[in-house]
Design a protein around this motif. Structure first.
Motif, PDB file in Angstrom:
ATOM      1  N   HIS A   1     -10.447  12.748 -19.368  1.00 61.06           N
ATOM      2  CA  HIS A   1     -10.254  13.467 -18.108  1.00 61.06           C
ATOM      3  C   HIS A   1      -9.942  14.948 -18.390  1.00 61.06           C
ATOM      4  O   HIS A   1     -10.510  15.836 -17.752  1.00 61.06           O
ATOM      5  CB  HIS A   1      -9.116  12.824 -17.310  1.00 61.06           C
ATOM      6  CG  HIS A   1      -8.733  13.581 -16.090  1.00 61.06           C
ATOM      7  ND1 HIS A   1      -9.433  13.466 -14.909  1.00 61.06           N
ATOM      8  CD2 HIS A   1      -7.749  14.490 -15.875  1.00 61.06           C
ATOM      9  CE1 HIS A   1      -8.877  14.283 -14.007  1.00 61.06           C
ATOM     10  NE2 HIS A   1      -7.859  14.902 -14.573  1.00 61.06           N
TER      11      HIS A   1
ATOM     12  N   PHE B   1      -2.547   8.521 -14.192  1.00 57.16           N
ATOM     13  CA  PHE B   1      -3.381   7.327 -14.204  1.00 57.16           C
ATOM     14  C   PHE B   1      -2.493   6.133 -14.536  1.00 57.16           C
ATOM     15  O   PHE B   1      -1.586   6.240 -15.369  1.00 57.16           O
ATOM     16  CB  PHE B   1      -4.491   7.432 -15.252  1.00 57.16           C
ATOM     17  CG  PHE B   1      -5.502   8.491 -14.936  1.00 57.16           C
ATOM     18  CD1 PHE B   1      -6.498   8.261 -14.005  1.00 57.16           C
ATOM     19  CD2 PHE B   1      -5.451   9.730 -15.559  1.00 57.16           C
ATOM     20  CE1 PHE B   1      -7.431   9.243 -13.699  1.00 57.16           C
ATOM     21  CE2 PHE B   1      -6.369  10.714 -15.270  1.00 57.16           C
ATOM     22  CZ  PHE B   1      -7.361  10.474 -14.340  1.00 57.16           C
TER      23      PHE B   1
ATOM     24  N   HIS C   1      -8.448   7.550 -21.950  1.00 55.87           N
ATOM     25  CA  HIS C   1      -8.856   7.865 -20.574  1.00 55.87           C
ATOM     26  C   HIS C   1      -8.358   9.238 -20.145  1.00 55.87           C
ATOM     27  O   HIS C   1      -9.122  10.055 -19.624  1.00 55.87           O
ATOM     28  CB  HIS C   1      -8.343   6.784 -19.620  1.00 55.87           C
ATOM     29  CG  HIS C   1      -8.827   6.951 -18.226  1.00 55.87           C
ATOM     30  ND1 HIS C   1     -10.032   6.434 -17.794  1.00 55.87           N
ATOM     31  CD2 HIS C   1      -8.298   7.609 -17.166  1.00 55.87           C
ATOM     32  CE1 HIS C   1     -10.216   6.757 -16.524  1.00 55.87           C
ATOM     33  NE2 HIS C   1      -9.172   7.475 -16.115  1.00 55.87           N
TER      34      HIS C   1
ATOM     35  N   THR D   1      -3.494  -1.223 -15.119  1.00 61.66           N
ATOM     36  CA  THR D   1      -3.078  -2.472 -14.481  1.00 61.66           C
ATOM     37  C   THR D   1      -3.756  -3.657 -15.146  1.00 61.66           C
ATOM     38  O   THR D   1      -4.881  -3.550 -15.640  1.00 61.66           O
ATOM     39  CB  THR D   1      -3.407  -2.485 -12.971  1.00 61.66           C
ATOM     40  OG1 THR D   1      -4.827  -2.488 -12.798  1.00 61.66           O
ATOM     41  CG2 THR D   1      -2.803  -1.284 -12.259  1.00 61.66           C
TER      42      THR D   1
ATOM     43  N   THR E   1      -1.582   5.447  -6.990  1.00 65.20           N
ATOM     44  CA  THR E   1      -1.446   5.495  -5.538  1.00 65.20           C
ATOM     45  C   THR E   1       0.051   5.472  -5.217  1.00 65.20           C
ATOM     46  O   THR E   1       0.874   5.153  -6.093  1.00 65.20           O
ATOM     47  CB  THR E   1      -2.116   4.293  -4.850  1.00 65.20           C
ATOM     48  OG1 THR E   1      -1.375   3.106  -5.177  1.00 65.20           O
ATOM     49  CG2 THR E   1      -3.573   4.146  -5.266  1.00 65.20           C
TER      50      THR E   1
ATOM     51  N   ASP F   1       2.018   2.515  -6.293  1.00 71.10           N
ATOM     52  CA  ASP F   1       2.313   2.314  -7.717  1.00 71.10           C
ATOM     53  C   ASP F   1       3.591   3.009  -8.157  1.00 71.10           C
ATOM     54  O   ASP F   1       4.075   2.787  -9.278  1.00 71.10           O
ATOM     55  CB  ASP F   1       1.168   2.861  -8.578  1.00 71.10           C
ATOM     56  CG  ASP F   1      -0.163   2.216  -8.287  1.00 71.10           C
ATOM     57  OD1 ASP F   1      -0.202   0.985  -8.101  1.00 71.10           O
ATOM     58  OD2 ASP F   1      -1.176   2.954  -8.248  1.00 71.10           O
TER      59      ASP F   1
ATOM     60  N   TYR G   1       1.466   3.900 -17.631  1.00 74.76           N
ATOM     61  CA  TYR G   1       0.875   5.067 -16.972  1.00 74.76           C
ATOM     62  C   TYR G   1       0.811   6.233 -17.937  1.00 74.76           C
ATOM     63  O   TYR G   1       1.530   6.286 -18.939  1.00 74.76           O
ATOM     64  CB  TYR G   1       1.653   5.448 -15.705  1.00 74.76           C
ATOM     65  CG  TYR G   1       3.034   6.001 -15.944  1.00 74.76           C
ATOM     66  CD1 TYR G   1       3.245   7.362 -16.161  1.00 74.76           C
ATOM     67  CD2 TYR G   1       4.136   5.163 -15.944  1.00 74.76           C
ATOM     68  CE1 TYR G   1       4.516   7.858 -16.393  1.00 74.76           C
ATOM     69  CE2 TYR G   1       5.404   5.664 -16.157  1.00 74.76           C
ATOM     70  CZ  TYR G   1       5.591   7.013 -16.385  1.00 74.76           C
ATOM     71  OH  TYR G   1       6.840   7.510 -16.614  1.00 74.76           O
TER      72      TYR G   1
ATOM     73  N   VAL H   1      -7.313  -2.357 -16.363  1.00 78.52           N
ATOM     74  CA  VAL H   1      -8.029  -1.492 -15.433  1.00 78.52           C
ATOM     75  C   VAL H   1      -7.247  -0.186 -15.332  1.00 78.52           C
ATOM     76  O   VAL H   1      -6.038  -0.212 -15.072  1.00 78.52           O
ATOM     77  CB  VAL H   1      -8.165  -2.151 -14.036  1.00 78.52           C
ATOM     78  CG1 VAL H   1      -8.786  -1.183 -13.037  1.00 78.52           C
ATOM     79  CG2 VAL H   1      -8.954  -3.446 -14.132  1.00 78.52           C
ATOM     80  N   ILE H   2      -7.927   0.940 -15.544  1.00 75.18           N
ATOM     81  CA  ILE H   2      -7.281   2.254 -15.451  1.00 75.18           C
ATOM     82  C   ILE H   2      -7.816   2.956 -14.223  1.00 75.18           C
ATOM     83  O   ILE H   2      -9.034   3.027 -14.016  1.00 75.18           O
ATOM     84  CB  ILE H   2      -7.525   3.087 -16.724  1.00 75.18           C
ATOM     85  CG1 ILE H   2      -6.921   2.363 -17.929  1.00 75.18           C
ATOM     86  CG2 ILE H   2      -6.925   4.493 -16.565  1.00 75.18           C
ATOM     87  CD1 ILE H   2      -7.212   3.027 -19.262  1.00 75.18           C
ATOM     88  N   ARG H   3      -6.898   3.476 -13.415  1.00 77.94           N
ATOM     89  CA  ARG H   3      -7.283   4.164 -12.178  1.00 77.94           C
ATOM     90  C   ARG H   3      -6.231   5.198 -11.826  1.00 77.94           C
ATOM     91  O   ARG H   3      -5.126   5.199 -12.386  1.00 77.94           O
ATOM     92  CB  ARG H   3      -7.445   3.155 -11.043  1.00 77.94           C
ATOM     93  CG  ARG H   3      -6.186   2.365 -10.761  1.00 77.94           C
ATOM     94  CD  ARG H   3      -6.285   1.519  -9.512  1.00 77.94           C
ATOM     95  NE  ARG H   3      -5.159   0.631  -9.336  1.00 77.94           N
ATOM     96  CZ  ARG H   3      -3.950   0.990  -8.958  1.00 77.94           C
ATOM     97  NH1 ARG H   3      -3.672   2.261  -8.722  1.00 77.94           N
ATOM     98  NH2 ARG H   3      -2.985   0.096  -8.808  1.00 77.94           N
ATOM     99  N   SER H   4      -6.548   6.051 -10.885  1.00 75.03           N
ATOM    100  CA  SER H   4      -5.579   7.031 -10.398  1.00 75.03           C
ATOM    101  C   SER H   4      -4.429   6.317  -9.708  1.00 75.03           C
ATOM    102  O   SER H   4      -4.621   5.283  -9.067  1.00 75.03           O
ATOM    103  CB  SER H   4      -6.241   7.995  -9.420  1.00 75.03           C
ATOM    104  OG  SER H   4      -7.185   8.787 -10.082  1.00 75.03           O
TER     105      SER H   4
END
Length: 166
Positions: free
Chosen positions: A110, A57, A106, A60, A10, A13, A68, A5-8
């Motif tokens: 972006h 990013f 990803h 996870t 936080t 992290d 990252y 799972v790829i996300r911004s």
């Protein structure tokens, strides 16, 4: 292996990203930092990457940060605003499993969606075959070698620069 799972990033992290980076500081040459970074320094790094152009990013698996990718300012002069420097770091236990490729895809998507960005630059320590192959796969242009620019682990290290117009 579960789904990546790829996300911004936080704030929660930051310590996991720091551990990934500091492993490379101590054991590798993907970074030419000689001393591990502190959590305070890494929180400053996190705070400096809260814009659309300069971002981070995380990847996870089962809620654990395994890598990252970040876009950072390339140079401080205004003429370089449309250029960013790419960094990708993968936890040592997850290398060779496609995590870097997915993070690269990803973060480049972006960058391409951002009208203010024009060029993505990567500076790679020479001899990092996995990183060289990754950049070649994503059509980065090899821009040249800077010989013996850093000294780490008892020897001088060369760097190679790659660029991609987005």
């Amino acid at each position: 292996m579960s789904e990546l799972v790829i996300r911004s990033i936080t704030k929660n992290d930051v310590s996991a990203c720091l551990a990934i980076y500091n492993y490379e500081v101590i054991h590798g040459v993907a970074t030419l930092d000689l001393e591990p970074r502190t959590l305070e320094e890494w929180h400053e790094w996190y705070s400096a990457h809260q814009t659309v152009e300069h971002c981070i990013f995380v990847g996870t698996i089962d809620g654990v940060v395994v890598g990252y990718a970040s876009l950072s300012p390339y140079r401080l002069k205004d003429a370089f605003k449309s250029t960013v420097e790419l960094s990708i770091y993968i936890h040592q236990d997850y290398r060779g499993k496609g995590v870097a490729s997915k993070l690269m895809a990803h973060i480049l998507e972006h960058a391409k969606e951002n009208d203010t960005l024009h060029t993505v630059v990567s500076v790679i320590t020479a001899g990092n075959e996995a990183s060289t192959a990754l950049h070649t796969r994503f059509n980065f242009t090899y821009c040249g070698l800077t010989p013996e620019v850093g000294f780490k682990h008892g020897k001088y290290q060369d760097t190679e620069t790659y660029a991609l117009l987005v």
